[in-house]
Design a protein around this motif. Structure first.
Motif, short mmCIF file in Angstrom:
data_model
loop_
_atom_site.label_atom_id
_atom_site.label_comp_id
_atom_site.label_asym_id
_atom_site.label_seq_id
_atom_site.Cartn_x
_atom_site.Cartn_y
_atom_site.Cartn_z
N HIS A 1 0.84 -1.20 0.00
CA HIS A 1 0.00 0.00 0.00
C HIS A 1 0.87 1.25 0.00
CE1 HIS A 1 -2.41 -3.20 1.90
NE2 HIS A 1 -3.43 -2.63 1.29
N SER A 2 0.28 2.36 -0.39
CA SER A 2 0.97 3.64 -0.30
C SER A 2 -0.04 4.73 0.00
CB SER A 2 1.72 3.94 -1.60
OG SER A 2 0.85 3.90 -2.71
N VAL A 3 0.46 5.84 0.50
CA VAL A 3 -0.39 6.95 0.92
C VAL A 3 -0.09 8.16 0.04
CG1 VAL A 3 -0.94 8.55 2.78
CG2 VAL A 3 -0.56 6.12 3.29
N VAL A 4 -1.17 8.73 -0.51
CA VAL A 4 -1.08 9.89 -1.40
C VAL A 4 -1.46 11.14 -0.63
CG1 VAL A 4 -2.13 11.01 -3.40
CG2 VAL A 4 -1.51 8.59 -3.50
N SER A 5 -0.70 12.21 -0.85
CA SER A 5 -1.04 13.50 -0.26
C SER A 5 -0.59 14.61 -1.21
CB SER A 5 -0.37 13.67 1.11
OG SER A 5 1.04 13.79 0.95
N TRP A 6 -0.95 15.85 -0.87
CA TRP A 6 -0.44 16.98 -1.64
C TRP A 6 1.03 17.19 -1.32
CZ3 TRP A 6 -3.29 18.46 -5.50
CH2 TRP A 6 -4.69 18.41 -5.41
N GLU A 7 1.81 17.53 -2.33
CA GLU A 7 3.25 17.73 -2.11
C GLU A 7 3.51 18.90 -1.17
OE1 GLU A 7 7.41 18.37 -4.59
OE2 GLU A 7 5.51 18.24 -5.69
N ASN A 8 2.75 19.99 -1.35
CA ASN A 8 2.90 21.17 -0.49
C ASN A 8 1.55 21.47 0.14
OD1 ASN A 8 5.69 21.84 -1.22
ND2 ASN A 8 4.83 22.23 -3.24
N PRO A 9 1.20 20.82 1.24
CA PRO A 9 -0.15 20.94 1.80
C PRO A 9 -0.58 22.37 2.09
CG PRO A 9 1.10 19.22 2.91
CD PRO A 9 2.05 19.94 2.03
N GLU A 10 0.36 23.23 2.49
CA GLU A 10 -0.02 24.58 2.86
C GLU A 10 -0.46 25.40 1.65
OE1 GLU A 10 4.46 24.44 2.30
OE2 GLU A 10 2.86 23.18 3.13
N HIS A 11 -0.09 24.94 0.44
CA HIS A 11 -0.45 25.67 -0.77
C HIS A 11 -1.46 24.91 -1.62
CE1 HIS A 11 3.82 27.34 -0.18
NE2 HIS A 11 2.96 28.24 0.25
N GLN A 12 -2.07 23.87 -1.08
CA GLN A 12 -2.92 23.00 -1.88
C GLN A 12 -4.38 23.10 -1.47
OE1 GLN A 12 -1.51 21.82 -4.32
NE2 GLN A 12 0.65 21.76 -3.79
N PRO A 13 -5.28 22.62 -2.34
CA PRO A 13 -6.69 22.51 -1.94
C PRO A 13 -6.82 21.64 -0.69
CG PRO A 13 -6.43 22.15 -4.30
CD PRO A 13 -5.05 22.18 -3.72
N SER A 14 -7.91 21.79 0.01
CA SER A 14 -8.05 21.10 1.29
C SER A 14 -8.37 19.62 1.16
CB SER A 14 -9.15 21.78 2.12
OG SER A 14 -10.39 21.74 1.42
N LEU A 15 -8.91 19.17 0.03
CA LEU A 15 -9.33 17.79 -0.12
C LEU A 15 -8.53 17.07 -1.20
CD1 LEU A 15 -13.22 18.29 0.00
CD2 LEU A 15 -11.64 17.82 1.90
N ILE A 16 -8.44 15.76 -1.08
CA ILE A 16 -7.84 14.92 -2.12
C ILE A 16 -8.93 14.63 -3.16
CG2 ILE A 16 -6.75 12.72 -2.66
CD1 ILE A 16 -4.96 14.42 -0.96
N PRO A 17 -8.76 15.05 -4.42
CA PRO A 17 -9.83 14.92 -5.41
C PRO A 17 -9.87 13.55 -6.08
CG PRO A 17 -7.98 16.06 -6.38
CD PRO A 17 -7.59 15.78 -4.95
N LEU A 18 -9.92 12.50 -5.27
CA LEU A 18 -10.01 11.13 -5.77
C LEU A 18 -11.25 10.48 -5.20
CD1 LEU A 18 -6.25 10.07 -5.32
CD2 LEU A 18 -7.35 10.95 -7.40
N ARG A 19 -11.60 9.31 -5.76
CA ARG A 19 -12.77 8.58 -5.26
C ARG A 19 -12.41 7.11 -5.07
NH1 ARG A 19 -13.34 9.26 -10.70
NH2 ARG A 19 -13.82 7.38 -11.91
N ILE A 20 -13.15 6.45 -4.20
CA ILE A 20 -12.91 5.03 -3.93
C ILE A 20 -13.06 4.23 -5.22
CG2 ILE A 20 -13.66 3.02 -2.61
CD1 ILE A 20 -12.47 5.22 -0.90
N GLY A 21 -12.10 3.34 -5.47
CA GLY A 21 -12.15 2.50 -6.65
C GLY A 21 -11.58 3.13 -7.90
N GLN A 22 -11.22 4.39 -7.84
CA GLN A 22 -10.67 5.08 -9.01
C GLN A 22 -9.28 4.54 -9.35
OE1 GLN A 22 -10.57 9.32 -8.54
NE2 GLN A 22 -9.50 9.69 -10.46
#
Length: 473
Positions: free
Chosen positions: A397-418
């Motif tokens: 498994h791996s965990v995805v996040s914004w590279e620069n959280p302080e400059h990014q949108p607040s949510l991860i724009p993905l969906r389950i099963g995508q």
């Protein structure tokens, strides 16, 4: 029972790549073709030789593109890291030699060990044994004895590269100490007896992987050539006279840096020094002829590590430059304050992506904009404000996040099963998990979604039966 390449093709070609079992590995043939053609144009323009490494992709399809389909203006010279890779190349090498009248040479790319002598001899005989068909690498006098065993099996001398250590310290001898325990004298005697033929001096340095500019990459290539040149000039009295010797140097950053020497490239002291050295490797007539040969392997595919070197002027965007990607599914999403920052979980980890760091960013892979909405550009620019990366990684498994959280949108724009497409840090390591590649072609299909072929790697296919999963809408 393992599915054959033909069975895989019959089942998958024409299907949507998003529907295949995942994690899966995908190649874009259009990008690969473009990179291979650019490299061949470069070495022809610079009038240097070229040797294609196959260890990254391990396929005959890409190997053929690396030396030019139907182009006999250059020799078909290869490097392989394993005997299995050479055995996989045999049909292609035989075809290039007999049908296209190409000069063919394949180098076993680690210092020769006794267990590989017989398999190498067998492969050479299958290709069509003769002077120059197979090359080996040595950096110790005891290895010269194995050349006699090879000759006894093939009745042909092996071509020999002496490995020079120009600073990477993985294998090879320092330029001033190349005649370790009489190595060159022993090799010269083997040549007199007819069971060896000195091809030249070989250096491979991955020090350039730490570079970040075209100038640094060109300086590394110059340093390699200078190191091999020192080795040659220091030991001239021990070398055959009036013979053309090859100085073979490079890795993908150095090879890409040579493209800066073409019209419209880089103008700098490093470029001028490199261009002059390629034109005139020896300052004066030293009794031998020298031909520079550049070698590289991962350049048809590229990866995040290669892009971070910026070795070729203008190389920036993964979407346009990286031909290899891993498809993975989103397992879960954490957008509701469960964690300190929004994250998503992917069903792909170390085995599927590799665990090679990249100096250019703090992650293990970059999420492509392929089939994304809401802006998840994978631009490699440090000013990018919307890049998702694989921040943490474990075995499956791996965990995805914004590279620069302080400059990014607040949510991860993905969906389950995508399904997401990930550009790996190191193509060679990421590909090792898979038995075959799903091939797409962005020239034929701008979305790069339709499977146009399946290419099997040298390790073979490890799938038992073709399986196609239904797409979740």
């Amino acid at each position: 029972m393992t599915a054959s390449q033909q069975e895989l093709r019959e089942f998958y070609v024409g299907k949507d790549v998003g529907d295949v079992p995942k994690p899966a590995i995908v190649l874009d043939a259009a990008i690969i073709k473009r990179h291979c053609e650019a490299m061949l144009r470069t070495v022809k323009e610079l009038n240097v030789g070229f040797r294609a490494h196959v260890k990254s992709h391990k396929t005959t399809e890409i190997a053929e593109m690396q030396v030019g389909v139907g182009d006999n203006s250059l020799g078909a010279n290869f490097i392989a890291s394993t005997v299995l890779e050479i055995e996989t190349l045999v049909p292609l090498l035989r075809k290039l030699k007999t049908e296209e009248a190409r000069s063919v040479n394949v180098l076993y790319g680690i210092p020769l060990v006794p267990s590989q002598v017989a398999p190498l001899a067998r492969a050479a005989l299958e290709i069509g044994a003769g002077r120059g068909t197979l090359a080996v690498m040595i950096d110790h006098p005891d290895q010269v004895d194995y050349l006699q065993q090879y000759f006894a099996l093939t009745n042909s001398p092996a071509s020999v590269f002496v490995k020079v250590d120009t600073g990477y310290h993985r294998a090879g001898l320092p330029p001033a100490a190349l005649n370790k325990r009489g190595l060159l004298e022993k090799l010269a005697n083997a040549e007199k007896l007819g069971y060896a033929s000195l091809l030249g001096f070989y250096s491979h340095s991955s020090l350039s992987y730490a570079g970040t500019t075209p100038e640094e990459a060109m300086a590394h290539l110059t340093q390699e050539i200078e190191g091999c040149k020192e080795a040659l000039e220091t030991h001239l009295e021990l070398l055959p006279e009036k013979k053309e010797l090859v100085i073979s140097v490079g890795a993908t950053p150095q090879a890409l840096s040579s493209q800066n020497l073409l019209p419209g490239g880089v103008s700098s002291p490093e470029a001028t020094a490199l261009k002059n050295l390629l034109r005139n490797p020896l300052n004066q007539d030293r009794g031998v002829q020298v031909k520079i040969e550049i070698h590289a392997g991962v350049y048809p595919l590229l990866d995040m590590q290669q892009l971070s070197t910026h070795a070729r002027n203008g190389i920036r965007n993964p979407e346009d430059e990286i031909a290899i990607s891993v498809l993975a599914e989103v397992c879960s999403i954490y957008n509701d304050g469960e964690r300190a920052k929004p994250e998503a979980l992917l069903a792909a980890g170390t085995l599927a992506l590799g665990r090679e760091p990249c100096a250019g960013y703090p992650g293990w892979g970059v999420i492509s904009s392929w089939r994304q909405s809401g802006g998840t550009s994978s631009s490699s620019s440090s000013s990018s404000s919307s890049r998702l990366i694989v921040e943490r990684i474990s075995q499956e498994h791996s965990v995805v996040s914004w590279e620069n959280p302080e400059h990014q949108p607040s949510l991860i724009p993905l969906r389950i099963g995508q399904t997401v497409k990930i550009y790996p840090n190191h193509a060679c390591v990421a590909a090792a998990f898979y038995g075959f590649y799903f091939v797409v072609d962005s020239d034929q299909d701008p979305e790069a979604a339709r499977i146009v072929d399946v290419w099997v790697r040298a390790r073979g296919s490890d799938i038992t039966e073709p399986v196609l999963l239904p797409r979740v809408q």
